[in-house]
Design a protein around this motif. Structure first.
Motif, mmCIF file in Angstrom:
data_model
loop_
_atom_site.group_PDB
_atom_site.id
_atom_site.type_symbol
_atom_site.label_atom_id
_atom_site.label_comp_id
_atom_site.label_asym_id
_atom_site.label_seq_id
_atom_site.Cartn_x
_atom_site.Cartn_y
_atom_site.Cartn_z
ATOM 1 N N GLY A 1 11.395 5.814 1.162
ATOM 2 C CA GLY A 1 11.034 5.056 -0.033
ATOM 3 C C GLY A 1 11.004 3.553 0.188
ATOM 4 O O GLY A 1 10.862 2.779 -0.756
ATOM 5 N N LYS A 2 11.124 3.115 1.455
ATOM 6 C CA LYS A 2 11.093 1.680 1.767
ATOM 7 C C LYS A 2 9.648 1.234 2.007
ATOM 8 O O LYS A 2 8.872 1.951 2.625
ATOM 9 N N PRO A 3 9.321 0.021 1.566
ATOM 10 C CA PRO A 3 7.958 -0.488 1.811
ATOM 11 C C PRO A 3 7.650 -0.496 3.307
ATOM 12 O O PRO A 3 8.519 -0.824 4.116
ATOM 13 N N THR A 4 6.435 -0.113 3.657
ATOM 14 C CA THR A 4 6.065 -0.106 5.070
ATOM 15 C C THR A 4 4.629 -0.595 5.240
ATOM 16 O O THR A 4 3.812 -0.437 4.334
ATOM 17 N N ALA B 1 4.036 5.692 9.338
ATOM 18 C CA ALA B 1 5.135 5.827 8.382
ATOM 19 C C ALA B 1 4.591 6.046 6.974
ATOM 20 O O ALA B 1 5.168 6.791 6.177
ATOM 21 N N ALA B 2 3.465 5.391 6.678
ATOM 22 C CA ALA B 2 2.862 5.535 5.349
ATOM 23 C C ALA B 2 2.350 6.953 5.137
ATOM 24 O O ALA B 2 2.548 7.547 4.076
ATOM 25 N N TRP C 1 0.813 -1.220 0.000
ATOM 26 C CA TRP C 1 0.000 0.000 0.000
ATOM 27 C C TRP C 1 0.844 1.266 0.000
ATOM 28 O O TRP C 1 0.437 2.277 -0.536
ATOM 29 N N ALA C 2 2.016 1.188 0.664
ATOM 30 C CA ALA C 2 2.710 2.457 0.930
ATOM 31 C C ALA C 2 4.203 2.263 1.143
ATOM 32 O O ALA C 2 4.692 1.145 1.352
ATOM 33 N N ILE C 3 4.922 3.384 1.092
ATOM 34 C CA ILE C 3 6.341 3.427 1.429
ATOM 35 C C ILE C 3 6.574 4.514 2.469
ATOM 36 O O ILE C 3 5.764 5.423 2.625
ATOM 37 N N ASP C 4 7.709 4.382 3.212
ATOM 38 C CA ASP C 4 8.010 5.394 4.230
ATOM 39 C C ASP C 4 8.785 6.563 3.591
ATOM 40 O O ASP C 4 8.978 6.590 2.375
#
Lengths: 345, 345
Positions: B210-213, B218-219, B204-207
């Motif tokens: 730019g890392k997946p979270t 963080a999103a 759904w999102a990155i922090d």
């Protein structure tokens, strides 16, 4: 390692056109088909390159495509232009309609080109790129063969229905272009997994009972799935409605029923919408082309890629250095040129 | 369980219009805004229902939307119609342009409506449904706020950029309509996970790096991701180009820079394309509306759903039985009606 043969883009195009001429296509169709096939080879898109020649000839040999119907442009002065392909391949029909479409979009702001009664051949990116070269933004879409189940369904009904878009970036840059199947994967990719004896990633396909499967055989017997779940399924359904039903041509299901096989090129239509950025931006602040570059820089600047960059890099190289064909590919071209349709099983 | 208050759709619309009038909106804007908000409530779309009233008033109180600018239709006789909203909410601008757009699409086959300089409010489905009610198929799209990273990127740049489509099905059936964000999830959904202390689904999102979270905090500090990977990202970019840059209006990034917050309604434009199925199908075999029903039956017949069916079921019920508001919702409406903008913190 077999020896490779390097050939210029122009020479390969002449050679492929000669093969199609020998196969019985009229010069207009032979040239139009050769142009898009060599564009694929030039851009490193092997799946749309010379490998496709035999499929085109096979459809011709089966009597399922007209070798010489002249495409006919209908223009009632409205924002819809229509080219009747008369059962011939789509490429010459598009070539006839594209300049008229760009001109109409510049005049009215937005216009549509309908191609009817064609045997569809070509990825959509060469078409939107052609329109971008004429200064307009373009959306292209068409049905294909019913091999994809709608999200939540269990039976093939939708096609892999490609959706393409292009935005012109002037003479010195390739356009912003994407062209993708609205299925998760292309049928050819599943075929590759089958040959290699590998399991499919999850979410690609369902079996004949509508159950999720990672077995390529079961997937090919069942149905592929749309990309992006219900959202991709909705876009694919929109393509059936607009580029099949609305333009008075086959849906993906009707295209499959008509030929009864996915091994020949499908009969259906296509819808292309062109828009003039100058007309849409007229009287508004900012130059749309300069502003688009700011957006592209913001994408590339954060490490993301613009679509089609691999193709454009391959194009730059092959235009400078020629296209490298394997010895087998070159020998097959010789054979097709020599014996024509007799080379097709 | 609190007591619920049942109110008819028409009465709720009058009540919401009265609230907006009290808040300072001109009667034209109050009525247009009330219409789309009550359409959301009527269709069981709580996220686009009366809950939105306060956000509209907050944007008004902050001086970020004109309360009374008259929308102005520009028509040069081409296929582009343009409504300048003058910094007011988009709903009255759309209401002014929609009949002209449908008429132009019937005349030319395809036409576009550009809305400029609006504070955008409204889901897109009420708009494509309005056009479907006028007998044309419609595509609508617009930017939003830069909260979504392009596929492969690390920074928010694209908006949740909704894409909507509708196909008319005559008087007796609701249209075929979809309207979805081109992000995997809406920002409000991530907010819900945060409040409930739950982890997000993957993808759904990155922090901020730019890392997946899967952490909602963080999103929200980072960026959402487009639906369908690079394909959804490409569609979202197309929307920035066509419905932001091409029409000479803000991109999602410019909209966020302009207001500096996502808590107020955004300033940008919108692009709506209308097509006349009769014009596109003219001279071709088959009736496009009857053929579309065959497609819909094939979808529903295999257990899949058409988009928006839940909304249409809720609509049927609320039109017959009225809309049930909780005691809290009803009290809040009373308060907004009584004290107007003073109720807005």
């Amino acid at each position: 390692m077999s020896k490779t043969v390097v050939i210029s883009v122009a020479k390969l195009e002449a050679r492929v056109a000669s093969i199609f001429g020998k196969g019985g296509l009229s010069p207009e169709h032979a040239a139009a088909l050769a142009s898009v096939i060599v564009a694929g080879e030039r851009d490193g898109c092997k799946s749309h390159g010379i490998y496709r020649i035999e499929g085109c000839l096979r459809t011709l040999k089966a009597g399922k495509v007209s070798p010489d119907a002249k495409p006919v442009l209908e223009d009632d002065g409205s924002a819809i232009l229509r080219v009747g392909a008369g059962g011939a391949y789509s490429c010459a029909a598009f070539a006839l309609g594209a300049p008229a479409l760009a001109e109409r979009a510049r005049k009215l702001g937005i216009a549509a080109l309908v191609i009817n009664d064609c045997t569809h051949f070509s990825a959509l990116w060469p078409e939107v790129e052609t329109l971008n070269g004429l200064g307009v933004a373009a959306i292209a879409m068409c049905p294909s063969y019913a091999t994809v189940a709608p999200s939540g369904g269990s039976q093939p009904l939708l096609g892999t229905n490609p959706f393409a878009f292009g935005w012109p970036r002037g003479e010195d840059k390739p356009p912003y272009v994407f062209d993708f199947a609205t299925s998760v994967a292309a049928r050819g990719e599943i075929e590759l997994y089958r040959r290699e004896g590998r399991q499919l990633p999850e979410g690609w396909a369902i079996d004949v009972d509508g159950k999720p499967t990672t077995d390529p055989e079961a997937a090919l017997a069942g149905a592929m799935l749309p990309f992006g779940g219900h959202k991709g399924s909705a876009i694919s359904t929109m393509i059936e409605l607009l580029a099949g039903i609305m333009i008075g041509d086959f849906t993906s299901k009707e295209a499959l029923d008509f030929l009864g096989t996915t091994t020949l090129a499908p009969r259906h239509g296509e819808l292309i919408i062109a828009m003039s950025p100058e007309r849409f931006a007229a009287g508004r602040p900012g130059d749309p082309f300069a502003r688009a570059e700011v957006l592209f820089e913001a994408i590339v600047g954060q490490g993301a890629r613009l679509p089609s960059q691999r193709r454009f890099a391959a194009r730059k190289q092959t235009l400078a250095e020629g296209i490298a064909l394997s010895a087998e590919e070159s020998a097959q071209l010789d054979r097709l040129e020599e014996v024509g349709l007799a080379a097709i099983s």
